[in-house]
Design a protein around this motif. Structure first.
Motif, mmCIF file in Angstrom:
data_model
loop_
_atom_site.group_PDB
_atom_site.id
_atom_site.type_symbol
_atom_site.label_atom_id
_atom_site.label_comp_id
_atom_site.label_asym_id
_atom_site.label_seq_id
_atom_site.Cartn_x
_atom_site.Cartn_y
_atom_site.Cartn_z
ATOM 1 N N ARG A 279 3.712 2.533 -9.253
ATOM 2 C CA ARG A 279 3.173 1.167 -9.305
ATOM 3 C C ARG A 279 3.243 0.573 -10.707
ATOM 4 N NH1 ARG A 279 0.862 -0.201 -4.809
ATOM 5 N NH2 ARG A 279 0.192 1.403 -3.365
ATOM 6 N N THR A 280 3.636 1.379 -11.681
ATOM 7 C CA THR A 280 3.580 0.965 -13.083
ATOM 8 C C THR A 280 4.856 0.249 -13.511
ATOM 9 O OG1 THR A 280 2.136 2.837 -13.598
ATOM 10 C CG2 THR A 280 3.226 1.750 -15.439
ATOM 11 N N GLU B 80 -0.484 -7.250 -12.028
ATOM 12 C CA GLU B 80 -1.375 -7.376 -13.178
ATOM 13 C C GLU B 80 -0.584 -6.956 -14.409
ATOM 14 O OE1 GLU B 80 -4.686 -4.913 -12.172
ATOM 15 O OE2 GLU B 80 -5.526 -6.363 -10.743
ATOM 16 N N GLU C 292 0.821 -1.206 0.000
ATOM 17 C CA GLU C 292 0.000 0.000 0.000
ATOM 18 C C GLU C 292 0.860 1.263 0.000
ATOM 19 O OE1 GLU C 292 -2.463 -0.415 3.405
ATOM 20 O OE2 GLU C 292 -3.592 -2.119 2.593
ATOM 21 N N LYS D 269 1.165 -3.404 -13.442
ATOM 22 C CA LYS D 269 1.212 -2.631 -12.196
ATOM 23 C C LYS D 269 1.140 -3.581 -10.999
ATOM 24 C CE LYS D 269 -3.807 -2.002 -11.840
ATOM 25 N NZ LYS D 269 -4.916 -1.042 -11.732
ATOM 26 N N MET D 270 1.553 -3.069 -9.834
ATOM 27 C CA MET D 270 1.319 -3.758 -8.578
ATOM 28 C C MET D 270 0.187 -3.041 -7.851
ATOM 29 S SD MET D 270 3.668 -4.353 -5.148
ATOM 30 C CE MET D 270 5.041 -5.050 -6.031
ATOM 31 N N THR D 271 -0.841 -3.787 -7.494
ATOM 32 C CA THR D 271 -1.977 -3.182 -6.813
ATOM 33 C C THR D 271 -1.646 -2.970 -5.334
ATOM 34 O OG1 THR D 271 -3.051 -5.227 -6.075
ATOM 35 C CG2 THR D 271 -3.461 -4.509 -8.361
ATOM 36 N N PRO D 272 -2.408 -2.117 -4.640
ATOM 37 C CA PRO D 272 -2.190 -1.924 -3.203
ATOM 38 C C PRO D 272 -2.384 -3.197 -2.384
ATOM 39 C CG PRO D 272 -3.467 -0.109 -4.104
ATOM 40 C CD PRO D 272 -3.380 -1.147 -5.180
ATOM 41 N N ARG D 273 -3.033 -4.197 -2.956
ATOM 42 C CA ARG D 273 -3.228 -5.470 -2.257
ATOM 43 C C ARG D 273 -2.050 -6.420 -2.468
ATOM 44 N NH1 ARG D 273 -8.924 -8.008 -3.548
ATOM 45 N NH2 ARG D 273 -8.120 -9.461 -1.976
ATOM 46 N N VAL E 144 -0.821 -7.518 -5.660
ATOM 47 C CA VAL E 144 -1.056 -8.387 -6.816
ATOM 48 C C VAL E 144 -0.442 -7.720 -8.036
ATOM 49 C CG1 VAL E 144 -2.796 -9.451 -8.296
ATOM 50 C CG2 VAL E 144 -3.189 -9.293 -5.830
ATOM 51 N N ARG F 219 -2.687 -12.067 -14.102
ATOM 52 C CA ARG F 219 -2.444 -11.744 -12.693
ATOM 53 C C ARG F 219 -1.370 -12.663 -12.115
ATOM 54 N NH1 ARG F 219 -6.373 -13.291 -9.663
ATOM 55 N NH2 ARG F 219 -6.223 -11.749 -8.011
ATOM 56 N N VAL G 39 7.100 -0.517 -2.671
ATOM 57 C CA VAL G 39 6.801 -1.329 -3.859
ATOM 58 C C VAL G 39 8.058 -1.896 -4.522
ATOM 59 C CG1 VAL G 39 5.872 -1.248 -6.209
ATOM 60 C CG2 VAL G 39 4.542 -0.315 -4.296
#
Length: 229
Positions: free
Chosen positions: A190-191, A213, A126, A205-209, A211, A219, A131
């Motif tokens: 995040r990109t 994508e 998050e 990207k990496m999501t705040p959770r 993961v 995924r 990251v």
């Protein structure tokens, strides 16, 4: 009156749940030392059930599952990375000192490359600042594809290189064939942009959770799909 006194005496004489849990944990540790890991796991699980607040029992369940996972007995004993992390998190929540032990415990090596372990170390997907470190320290797996489980894996060995491993399942003559290709990546916030030889760059990207994508690849999670029918 005599009946009440007898019942009271029986209650006082009966071992408490905490005492029973400690006894079970001790039995489990002896079995663990003897290399009888499935039997030890059973005792540790019983100890944690007898006293859910016994941090050491939860920790020992996590550590023993880690040993069984190392031995390749994942499916037999449900030694999944998520399960190990769940038990370890419970142990640390009940007794934060368990984390110090966990950092040095080789039994827990199978979960070091997970987002969950990074969270225990204080890093979170998050936070943008975390990251890059999480990306490099985690092994990323695609969701399962039937009996084949996860067929793709991504690793980021350093701040520039990316490695894609995949199982080739469309080749009926050799369905277990695998291949590995190295490329480079850039990360801005995040990109992600992945570049492999002879291929057009892939964005993700990496999501705040926690993961990943990735375009065309899909995924990626921090645990492989295992033991699927």
């Amino acid at each position: 009156m005599h009946r009440l006194l007898l019942l009271l005496a029986l209650v006082l004489a009966a071992p408490s749940s905490a005492q029973s849990a400690r006894s079970l944990n001790t039995e489990g540790f002896r079995l663990y030392q003897a290399g009888k890991y499935p039997e030890a796991l059973e005792k540790f699980q019983a100890a944690a059930q007898a006293d859910p607040k016994l941090a050491l029992a939860h920790y020992n369940v996590a550590a023993t599952l880690g040993v069984l996972r190392k031995q390749g007995q994942v499916c037999q004993y449900e030694a999944y990375r998520e399960t190990i992390l769940e038990r370890l998190n419970t142990s640390v929540r009940l007794d934060p000192r368990r984390l110090t032990r966990a950092k040095e415990d080789a039994d827990l090596d199978p979960i070091r490359d997970t987002v969950g372990w990074q969270r225990l170390l204080g890093r979170s997907p998050e936070r943008l600042a975390d990251v890059p470190e999480i990306l490099r320290r985690v092994t990323w797996f695609s969701p399962g594809e039937g009996v084949y489980g996860s067929t793709r894996k991504l690793t980021f060995p350093d701040g520039r290189r990316v490695v894609l491993w995949r199982r080739v399942i469309e080749d009926s003559a050799n369905p277990t064939r695998t291949e590995e290709v190295s490329g480079t990546y850039t990360l801005k916030g995040r990109t992600l942009t992945l570049s492999f030889p002879g291929k057009k760059p892939l964005s993700g990207k990496m999501t705040p959770r926690g993961v990943l994508e990735i375009d065309e690849l899909g995924r990626f999670l921090d645990s492989p799909s295992e033991c699927e029918a």
